[in-house]
Motif scaffolding. Structure first.
Motif, PDB file in Angstrom:
ATOM      1  N   PRO A   1       0.836  -1.211   0.000  1.00 33.46           N
ATOM      2  CA  PRO A   1       0.000   0.000   0.000  1.00 33.46           C
ATOM      3  C   PRO A   1       0.865   1.253   0.000  1.00 33.46           C
ATOM      4  O   PRO A   1       1.391   1.669   1.020  1.00 33.46           O
ATOM      5  CB  PRO A   1      -0.797  -0.132   1.308  1.00 33.46           C
TER       6      PRO A   1
ATOM      7  N   THR B   1       1.187   5.246  -1.763  1.00 34.75           N
ATOM      8  CA  THR B   1       0.638   6.323  -2.580  1.00 34.75           C
ATOM      9  C   THR B   1       1.650   6.738  -3.636  1.00 34.75           C
ATOM     10  O   THR B   1       2.843   6.420  -3.558  1.00 34.75           O
ATOM     11  CB  THR B   1       0.297   7.545  -1.711  1.00 34.75           C
ATOM     12  N   HIS B   2       1.170   7.486  -4.641  1.00 33.70           N
ATOM     13  CA  HIS B   2       2.090   7.995  -5.663  1.00 33.70           C
ATOM     14  C   HIS B   2       3.111   8.950  -5.050  1.00 33.70           C
ATOM     15  O   HIS B   2       4.255   9.023  -5.513  1.00 33.70           O
ATOM     16  CB  HIS B   2       1.293   8.688  -6.769  1.00 33.70           C
ATOM     17  N   GLN B   3       2.698   9.687  -4.011  1.00 38.03           N
ATOM     18  CA  GLN B   3       3.640  10.582  -3.347  1.00 38.03           C
ATOM     19  C   GLN B   3       4.741   9.779  -2.658  1.00 38.03           C
ATOM     20  O   GLN B   3       5.919  10.145  -2.703  1.00 38.03           O
ATOM     21  CB  GLN B   3       2.916  11.460  -2.322  1.00 38.03           C
ATOM     22  N   GLU B   4       4.373   8.676  -2.009  1.00 33.45           N
ATOM     23  CA  GLU B   4       5.368   7.827  -1.356  1.00 33.45           C
ATOM     24  C   GLU B   4       6.305   7.204  -2.393  1.00 33.45           C
ATOM     25  O   GLU B   4       7.507   7.068  -2.149  1.00 33.45           O
ATOM     26  CB  GLU B   4       4.684   6.751  -0.530  1.00 33.45           C
TER      27      GLU B   4
ATOM     28  N   ARG C   1       5.881  14.086  -7.358  1.00 32.47           N
ATOM     29  CA  ARG C   1       4.766  13.184  -7.644  1.00 32.47           C
ATOM     30  C   ARG C   1       4.345  13.281  -9.106  1.00 32.47           C
ATOM     31  O   ARG C   1       4.010  12.269  -9.738  1.00 32.47           O
ATOM     32  CB  ARG C   1       3.571  13.521  -6.739  1.00 32.47           C
TER      33      ARG C   1
ATOM     34  N   ASN D   1       4.199  10.158 -11.531  1.00 35.39           N
ATOM     35  CA  ASN D   1       2.929   9.804 -12.173  1.00 35.39           C
ATOM     36  C   ASN D   1       3.083   9.709 -13.689  1.00 35.39           C
ATOM     37  O   ASN D   1       2.556   8.790 -14.330  1.00 35.39           O
ATOM     38  CB  ASN D   1       1.852  10.845 -11.840  1.00 35.39           C
TER      39      ASN D   1
ATOM     40  N   ASP E   1      -2.025   0.915  -8.402  1.00 34.80           N
ATOM     41  CA  ASP E   1      -3.065   1.588  -7.627  1.00 34.80           C
ATOM     42  C   ASP E   1      -2.558   1.736  -6.199  1.00 34.80           C
ATOM     43  O   ASP E   1      -1.403   1.426  -5.898  1.00 34.80           O
ATOM     44  CB  ASP E   1      -4.407   0.852  -7.699  1.00 34.80           C
ATOM     45  N   ARG E   2      -3.405   2.196  -5.282  1.00 38.09           N
ATOM     46  CA  ARG E   2      -2.938   2.518  -3.926  1.00 38.09           C
ATOM     47  C   ARG E   2      -2.570   1.284  -3.107  1.00 38.09           C
ATOM     48  O   ARG E   2      -1.875   1.390  -2.103  1.00 38.09           O
ATOM     49  CB  ARG E   2      -4.021   3.297  -3.175  1.00 38.09           C
ATOM     50  N   SER E   3      -3.040   0.124  -3.517  1.00 35.05           N
ATOM     51  CA  SER E   3      -2.804  -1.059  -2.693  1.00 35.05           C
ATOM     52  C   SER E   3      -1.795  -2.038  -3.288  1.00 35.05           C
ATOM     53  O   SER E   3      -1.260  -2.886  -2.577  1.00 35.05           O
ATOM     54  CB  SER E   3      -4.126  -1.803  -2.438  1.00 35.05           C
TER      55      SER E   3
END
Length: 234
Positions: free
Chosen positions: A182, A184-187, A196, A200, A215-217
Motif C-alpha cells: 500500500p 501512494t504515488h507521493q510515497e 509526484r 505519475n 493503484d494505492r494497494s
C-alpha cells in the motif's frame, strides 16, 4: 508488550543472517530478552531523532522508514517486510533513530532492547564479533545500492525501484508479478527522490505500454523481462 514464546522466537531469530552463526547457547541469551509487539496500521514505531531503545525484527506486516526534511517533506528510505530488521546498525552505536518507522499494515514485531543486548554482548563477546561481521557486509550492500540509484536519471530510478520492489515484495501470479504494497504515488516519488507529477507521468507511460498497473494497494507488473530490458537500455 508480552514475552514471545521462546521456541517460536528462537526459530524466527535464527532466520536472520546476524544470528545464523550463533550457537544454541548464544541464541538462547538473545531470545531471553526478546519482546513481541503488535502494531495496528499507521502506528509510528519510533521517530527520527528519538532515543534508540530497541532494534526490531518483522514477523508479519510492512513498515515504512522515512526521513523528514526541514520543510516537512518525507524522503522514504525503505519499505521493510517480513523477515527484515531495522535499524541495521542499531546495536552498535548510541546515535538516535536515523529515520521514522511506521507500520503501513497491521504488523507483528520482535523487539530486542539495545541496553539488554549490550549486556549480552559484554558477557559473550563472540556474539558481538559474529554480528558485526554480518552487519559490515549489509552496510556495503546498502552503499552499493545507493551509489547505483544516485547515478541514474529519474526514468531509470523508477525502473530500478520497480525491479527492486518486484524482487523484495513481488509474488508470482502466472506470468505477472504482484507487489502487494500500500503505497501512494507521493510515497513512490519520495522513494526515488522526485516529484509526484514526474513519478505519475513515468508510471502512466509504463502503464500505457502495458508493462504494469499501479493503484494505492498494489503494483502489478505484466512483463518483468521487458521492464528489465528498458532499465538496461536507458
Amino acid at each position: 508488550m508480552r514475552r514471545e514464546n521462546k521456541d517460536t522466537a528462537a526459530e524466527f531469530l535464527q532466520q536472520f543472517p546476524i544470528f545464523q552463526d550463533l550457537t544454541p547457547e548464544e541464541l538462547k541469551q538473545v531470545e531471553d530478552i526478546a519482546i513481541s509487539r503488535k502494531m495496528v496500521k499507521k502506528t509510528v514505531i519510533f521517530t527520527e531523532g528519538s532515543e534508540k531503545e530497541a532494534v526490531f525484527f518483522i514477523r508479519t506486516g510492512i513498515v515504512k522508514a522515512y526521513k523528514t526534511d526541514e520543510n516537512g517533506h518525507e524522503q522514504i528510505v525503505s519499505f521493510l517486510k517480513t523477515g527484515d530488521m531495522f535499524p541495521h546498525t542499531g546495536f552498535f552505536n548510541a546515535h538516535p533513530y536515523p529515520a521514522t518507522a511506521e507500520a503501513i499494515t497491521p504488523s507483528e514485531l520482535l523487539a530486542i532492547p539495545v541496553r539488554h543486548f549490550e549486556r549480552v554482548m559484554l558477557n559473550t563477546p563472540a556474539i558481538a564479533i559474529k554480528i558485526m561481521r554480518v552487519l559490515g557486509d549489509k552496510i556495503r550492500e546498502l552503499q552499493d545500492k545507493l551509489q547505483v540509484m544516485s547515478g541514474q536519471d529519474v526514468r531509470n530510478r523508477v525502473l530500478s525501484f520497480l525491479l527492486m520492489l518486484a524482487e523484495q515484495h513481488g509474488q508470482a501470479d502466472g506470468s505477472k508479478i504482484v507487489i502487494n504494497l500500500p503505497m501512494t504515488h507521493q510515497e513512490f516519488a519520495n522513494s526515488i527522490g522526485t516529484t509526484r507529477e514526474t513519478a505519475n507521468r513515468l508510471l502512466n507511460q509504463l502503464s500505457k505500454e502495458q508493462l504494469l498497473n499501479v493503484d494505492r494497494s498494489r503494483i502489478v507488473i505484466y512483463d518483468l523481462p521487458a521492464l528489465k530490458q528498458q532499465r538496461d537500455t536507458v
